[in-house]
Write a protein that holds these residues in place. Structure first.
Motif, mmCIF file in Angstrom:
data_model
loop_
_atom_site.group_PDB
_atom_site.id
_atom_site.type_symbol
_atom_site.label_atom_id
_atom_site.label_comp_id
_atom_site.label_asym_id
_atom_site.label_seq_id
_atom_site.Cartn_x
_atom_site.Cartn_y
_atom_site.Cartn_z
ATOM 1 N N LEU A 147 0.817 -1.217 0.000
ATOM 2 C CA LEU A 147 0.000 0.000 0.000
ATOM 3 C C LEU A 147 0.847 1.262 0.000
ATOM 4 O O LEU A 147 0.302 2.364 0.085
ATOM 5 C CB LEU A 147 -0.942 0.000 1.211
ATOM 6 C CG LEU A 147 -1.934 -1.161 1.290
ATOM 7 C CD1 LEU A 147 -2.742 -1.075 2.584
ATOM 8 C CD2 LEU A 147 -2.873 -1.160 0.086
ATOM 9 N N GLY A 148 2.169 1.096 -0.079
ATOM 10 C CA GLY A 148 3.027 2.274 -0.147
ATOM 11 C C GLY A 148 4.024 2.390 0.972
ATOM 12 O O GLY A 148 4.844 3.312 0.982
ATOM 13 N N GLY A 149 3.963 1.479 1.948
ATOM 14 C CA GLY A 149 4.920 1.521 3.045
ATOM 15 C C GLY A 149 4.334 2.144 4.297
ATOM 16 O O GLY A 149 3.213 2.648 4.322
ATOM 17 N N ARG A 150 5.124 2.136 5.339
ATOM 18 C CA ARG A 150 4.667 2.549 6.664
ATOM 19 C C ARG A 150 4.793 4.058 6.876
ATOM 20 O O ARG A 150 5.898 4.601 6.834
ATOM 21 C CB ARG A 150 5.480 1.843 7.753
ATOM 22 C CG ARG A 150 5.310 0.344 7.765
ATOM 23 C CD ARG A 150 6.415 -0.343 8.556
ATOM 24 N NE ARG A 150 6.299 -1.777 8.347
ATOM 25 C CZ ARG A 150 5.773 -2.607 9.242
ATOM 26 N NH1 ARG A 150 5.356 -2.157 10.407
ATOM 27 N NH2 ARG A 150 5.675 -3.884 8.967
ATOM 28 N N ALA A 151 3.672 4.688 7.145
ATOM 29 C CA ALA A 151 3.716 6.065 7.632
ATOM 30 C C ALA A 151 3.865 6.076 9.145
ATOM 31 O O ALA A 151 4.208 7.096 9.739
ATOM 32 C CB ALA A 151 2.437 6.803 7.240
ATOM 33 N N ARG A 152 3.586 4.931 9.782
ATOM 34 C CA ARG A 152 3.736 4.772 11.235
ATOM 35 C C ARG A 152 3.951 3.298 11.535
ATOM 36 O O ARG A 152 3.526 2.430 10.773
ATOM 37 C CB ARG A 152 2.507 5.317 11.964
ATOM 38 C CG ARG A 152 1.184 4.743 11.470
ATOM 39 C CD ARG A 152 -0.016 5.412 12.135
ATOM 40 N NE ARG A 152 -0.104 6.824 11.840
ATOM 41 C CZ ARG A 152 -0.672 7.334 10.751
ATOM 42 N NH1 ARG A 152 -1.195 6.530 9.839
ATOM 43 N NH2 ARG A 152 -0.724 8.625 10.562
ATOM 44 N N ASP A 153 4.607 3.014 12.634
ATOM 45 C CA ASP A 153 4.899 1.627 13.026
ATOM 46 C C ASP A 153 3.832 1.040 13.931
ATOM 47 O O ASP A 153 3.757 -0.178 14.113
ATOM 48 C CB ASP A 153 6.251 1.542 13.733
ATOM 49 C CG ASP A 153 7.404 1.844 12.788
ATOM 50 O OD1 ASP A 153 7.346 1.392 11.623
ATOM 51 O OD2 ASP A 153 8.341 2.536 13.208
ATOM 52 N N ALA A 154 3.018 1.896 14.522
ATOM 53 C CA ALA A 154 1.918 1.444 15.371
ATOM 54 C C ALA A 154 0.724 2.347 15.110
ATOM 55 O O ALA A 154 0.871 3.561 14.905
ATOM 56 C CB ALA A 154 2.304 1.476 16.847
ATOM 57 N N VAL A 155 -0.464 1.765 15.121
ATOM 58 C CA VAL A 155 -1.692 2.492 14.785
ATOM 59 C C VAL A 155 -2.500 2.733 16.055
ATOM 60 O O VAL A 155 -2.887 1.776 16.735
ATOM 61 C CB VAL A 155 -2.535 1.703 13.768
ATOM 62 C CG1 VAL A 155 -3.885 2.369 13.551
ATOM 63 C CG2 VAL A 155 -1.774 1.573 12.456
ATOM 64 N N PRO A 156 -2.762 3.996 16.416
ATOM 65 C CA PRO A 156 -3.560 4.276 17.611
ATOM 66 C C PRO A 156 -5.043 4.020 17.367
ATOM 67 O O PRO A 156 -5.579 4.339 16.301
ATOM 68 C CB PRO A 156 -3.298 5.759 17.879
ATOM 69 C CG PRO A 156 -2.941 6.325 16.546
ATOM 70 C CD PRO A 156 -2.255 5.229 15.785
ATOM 71 N N PHE A 157 -5.696 3.422 18.356
ATOM 72 C CA PHE A 157 -7.138 3.197 18.323
ATOM 73 C C PHE A 157 -7.783 3.885 19.517
ATOM 74 O O PHE A 157 -7.113 4.252 20.483
ATOM 75 C CB PHE A 157 -7.448 1.695 18.336
ATOM 76 C CG PHE A 157 -7.188 1.018 17.020
ATOM 77 C CD1 PHE A 157 -8.185 0.898 16.068
ATOM 78 C CD2 PHE A 157 -5.932 0.506 16.721
ATOM 79 C CE1 PHE A 157 -7.942 0.288 14.851
ATOM 80 C CE2 PHE A 157 -5.673 -0.105 15.507
ATOM 81 C CZ PHE A 157 -6.689 -0.218 14.566
ATOM 82 N N SER A 158 -9.088 4.056 19.429
ATOM 83 C CA SER A 158 -9.837 4.792 20.443
ATOM 84 C C SER A 158 -10.728 3.858 21.252
ATOM 85 O O SER A 158 -11.302 2.904 20.706
ATOM 86 C CB SER A 158 -10.706 5.857 19.754
ATOM 87 O OG SER A 158 -11.503 6.544 20.690
ATOM 88 N N ALA A 159 -10.850 4.123 22.533
ATOM 89 C CA ALA A 159 -11.868 3.438 23.337
ATOM 90 C C ALA A 159 -13.236 3.810 22.789
ATOM 91 O O ALA A 159 -13.500 4.981 22.517
ATOM 92 C CB ALA A 159 -11.751 3.856 24.797
#
Length: 433
Positions: A147-159
């Motif tokens: 998809l083009g590579g990593r813009a971030r190494d971890a993805v934040p999610f919300s409660a």
């Protein structure tokens, strides 16, 4: 003779021809979560897509489990034999021919209007995800790289907080307990944050009178002064009500999501509200982009690859939003670990996604169809480095959840119909306040 750099590595993609496709509907327990349409039934429905190649690879996708949708997915699946998993244009053409203009409206009404094109994209999404999973396995790279590579190494999610009953009628209380007032909402949030480390909080509104939901958001701000807060009443409010809430919570909310219905209604609120408005209900197809963005009706779009046609089309949406100066987050519905993995790869590849994504993961407990599902730690999911989506099907769990689907007797999600079995006079109204 010097080799051209682009010829230095030849990737062998033989064996990515599709041999067969298996679609398995599954069910898993779900608490009585309240929303403007009604209440979640005791079982949530999903469908697992396995796309198998002639070389023995299996790509995974996940989609909705409502019986009419599953029937359409199976109709499309039957046309894919012989297609190469790298041929996504061919995939789109075959599925479009199989779906042939069908329009499947949903009963819960929480993802915006239904159209034939949206129905097609809902069907396409699971197959596109499975093909990307296959492509990643074939070239030994994670989907995020495709998809083009990593813009971030971890993805934040919300409660993701819900007003809820202590139990389904006649059933035993669940582990979360009742949440019908601000104190209980704070208790729910605290437990979820203690367990998963979330740093953003979203409350599903449209259930209690607006003043009570304002009180709940205020209580959350006191309890969690550093967390980003969102409120989503799913079009439950008239424009004047929405403007009033937005004004009162201007110093508290990151954004107010779908306070009122239609692009025109959202534009009216946006013109008077002092905070950004977000949507997953009035911008649900590319045809909505120009009228909504021209009217400045929304400032954040919540992408959802399950009905935007998959991961690549969701990246296209994010790029379009960036061109218009509109923010991007991610919408969630009741889902399992295949979807969580797909959402993680997508969000990792989308630098435009600057708000923590939604997820229903805490509400499904231990139920899953994958071995070693991705974990939410400190409010984020680490992007897998394994090939493809990075998750493996748990066939024993799949079989159990398939049996649950057969036994539970639910064939379509129907929040309104379920609440009417408890309160026959209940009517979903829009706006409610």
């Amino acid at each position: 003779m010097v080799a051209h750099p682009w010829k230095a590595r030849v990737i062998n993609t033989s064996g990515t021809e599709i041999a067969d496709v298996v679609v398995t509907p599954v069910a898993f327990r779900e608490p009585p979560l309240l929303n403007v349409a009604g209440v979640h039934q005791p079982w949530a429905l999903r469908a697992i897509v396995e796309v198998r190649t002639t070389s023995g690879l299996t790509g995974l996708g996940e989609t909705y489990g409502d019986a009419p949708h599953v029937a359409l997915v199976r109709r499309a699946a039957a046309t894919l034999t012989g297609l190469d998993a790298f041929d996504l244009h061919g995939l789109n053409a075959r599925i479009a021919h199989a779906v042939d203009g069908v329009d499947l409206a949903d009963r819960h009404g929480l993802t915006g209007r239904s159209t034939p094109s949206k129905t097609l994209l809902r069907v396409l999404a699971a197959f596109e995800t499975a093909c990307l999973d296959l492509q990643g396995q074939a070239v030994d790279r994670p989907v995020v790289d495709l998809l083009g590579g990593r813009a971030r190494d971890a993805v934040p999610f919300s409660a993701y907080l819900f007003y809820k009953w202590a139990s389904h009628p006649g059933g035993e209380p669940d582990e979360w307990g009742a949440a019908l007032d601000p104190d209980a909402i704070v208790t729910q949030a605290r437990r979820m944050i203690d367990q998963y480390g979330f740093r953003s909080i979203k409350l599903k509104g449209g259930v209690r009178p607006p003043a009570e939901e304002v009180d709940a958001i205020r209580a959350l701000r006191v309890a969690f002064p550093e967390h980003g807060l969102r409120l989503d009443p799913n079009c439950a409010w008239a424009p004047d009500t929405a403007v009033g809430v937005a004004t009162e919570l201007a110093d508290v909310l990151e954004y107010l999501e779908d306070p009122t219905s239609s692009i025109a209604g959202m534009a009216e609120v946006a013109s008077r509200a002092p905070i950004p408005l977000a949507t997953n209900m009035c911008v649900v197809a590319l045809d909505d982009v120009r009228p909504a963005f021209t009217a400045d009706a929304v400032q954040v779009v919540l992408a959802d690859h399950h009905y935007w046609g998959g991961l690549r089309r969701s990246l296209d949406l994010a790029a379009v939003c960036a061109a218009w100066g509109v923010g991007v987050s991610m919408h969630s519905n009741s889902h399992l670990g295949i979807s969580l993995a797909a959402m993680t790869h997508l969000a990792a590849a989308a630098p435009q996604l600057t708000y923590a994504a939604d997820t229903h993961t805490p509400w499904r407990g231990d139920a899953d169809v994958v071995q070693d599902p991705l974990s939410i730690v400190d409010g984020a999911v680490e992007v897998p480095h394994r090939p493809g989506l990075g998750v493996t099907l748990d066939r024993d769990a799949l079989a159990r959840m398939r049996d649950d689907y057969v036994r539970c007797g639910i064939t379509e999600r129907d929040d309104t119909g379920y609440l009417r079995t408890i309160d026959p006079a209940w009517e979903p109204r829009q706006p409610r306040w």
